[in-house]
Scaffold this motif. Structure first.
Motif, PDB file in Angstrom:
ATOM      1  N   LEU A  75      -0.288   1.243  -7.712  1.00 50.26           N
ATOM      2  CA  LEU A  75       0.854   1.703  -6.932  1.00 50.26           C
ATOM      3  C   LEU A  75       1.736   2.588  -7.806  1.00 50.26           C
ATOM      4  CD1 LEU A  75       1.125  -1.754  -5.446  1.00 50.26           C
ATOM      5  CD2 LEU A  75       1.082   0.262  -3.996  1.00 50.26           C
ATOM      6  N   PRO A 132       0.234   6.000   3.274  1.00 51.33           N
ATOM      7  CA  PRO A 132       0.749   5.713   4.623  1.00 51.33           C
ATOM      8  C   PRO A 132      -0.342   5.474   5.669  1.00 51.33           C
ATOM      9  CG  PRO A 132       1.852   7.632   3.698  1.00 51.33           C
ATOM     10  CD  PRO A 132       0.734   7.277   2.751  1.00 51.33           C
ATOM     11  N   ALA A 147      -1.781   2.054   4.999  1.00 54.07           N
ATOM     12  CA  ALA A 147      -0.759   1.047   5.273  1.00 54.07           C
ATOM     13  C   ALA A 147      -0.593   0.810   6.771  1.00 54.07           C
ATOM     14  CB  ALA A 147       0.576   1.476   4.662  1.00 54.07           C
ATOM     15  N   GLU A 155       0.851  -1.200   0.000  1.00 50.19           N
ATOM     16  CA  GLU A 155       0.000   0.000   0.000  1.00 50.19           C
ATOM     17  C   GLU A 155       0.876   1.235   0.000  1.00 50.19           C
ATOM     18  OE1 GLU A 155      -2.547   2.515  -0.332  1.00 50.19           O
ATOM     19  OE2 GLU A 155      -3.636   0.668   0.160  1.00 50.19           O
ATOM     20  N   ASP A 156       0.604   2.169  -0.906  1.00 50.84           N
ATOM     21  CA  ASP A 156       1.406   3.389  -0.970  1.00 50.84           C
ATOM     22  C   ASP A 156       0.837   4.539  -0.148  1.00 50.84           C
ATOM     23  OD1 ASP A 156      -0.688   3.436  -2.894  1.00 50.84           O
ATOM     24  OD2 ASP A 156       0.290   5.065  -3.961  1.00 50.84           O
ATOM     25  N   ASP A 174       5.630  -0.266   0.097  1.00 49.74           N
ATOM     26  CA  ASP A 174       4.904   0.829  -0.556  1.00 49.74           C
ATOM     27  C   ASP A 174       5.063   0.858  -2.072  1.00 49.74           C
ATOM     28  OD1 ASP A 174       7.516   1.650  -0.584  1.00 49.74           O
ATOM     29  OD2 ASP A 174       7.138   3.608   0.309  1.00 49.74           O
ATOM     30  N   THR A 175       5.797  -0.102  -2.620  1.00 53.30           N
ATOM     31  CA  THR A 175       5.945  -0.220  -4.069  1.00 53.30           C
ATOM     32  C   THR A 175       5.923  -1.697  -4.453  1.00 53.30           C
ATOM     33  OG1 THR A 175       8.361  -0.381  -4.014  1.00 53.30           O
ATOM     34  CG2 THR A 175       7.423   1.858  -4.191  1.00 53.30           C
TER      35      THR A 175
END
Length: 72
Positions: A53, A9, A12, A6-7, A30-31
């Motif tokens: 993403l 925050p 995430a 998940e990008d 995040d990627t």
């Protein structure tokens, strides 16, 4: 053992916080590149992948993992 890709925050951070109620560990990437590296380094029981993403789409990650023999 869970992988959250998940990008955003804020999104995430939710799963690792919620997982403290379970006997689970959560790794956040995040990627797609970071997620692929994490999957190469360790096995996961569940992958939760964002569809879009910064470096591609979640289904692309699944295809790349399958080509590597990772079938989580």
């Amino acid at each position: 053992h869970l992988l959250r890709v998940e990008d955003d925050p804020l999104r995430a951070a939710f799963l690792p916080t919620a997982a403290t109620a379970f006997p689970a560990t959560v790794v956040v990437a995040d990627t797609l590149a970071a997620a692929e590296q994490a999957c190469i380094q360790q096995p996961f029981d569940l992958l939760l992948i964002d569809a879009n993403l910064p470096d591609g789409r979640g289904d692309e990650l699944l295809q790349r993992l399958r080509l590597r023999g990772i079938h989580t």
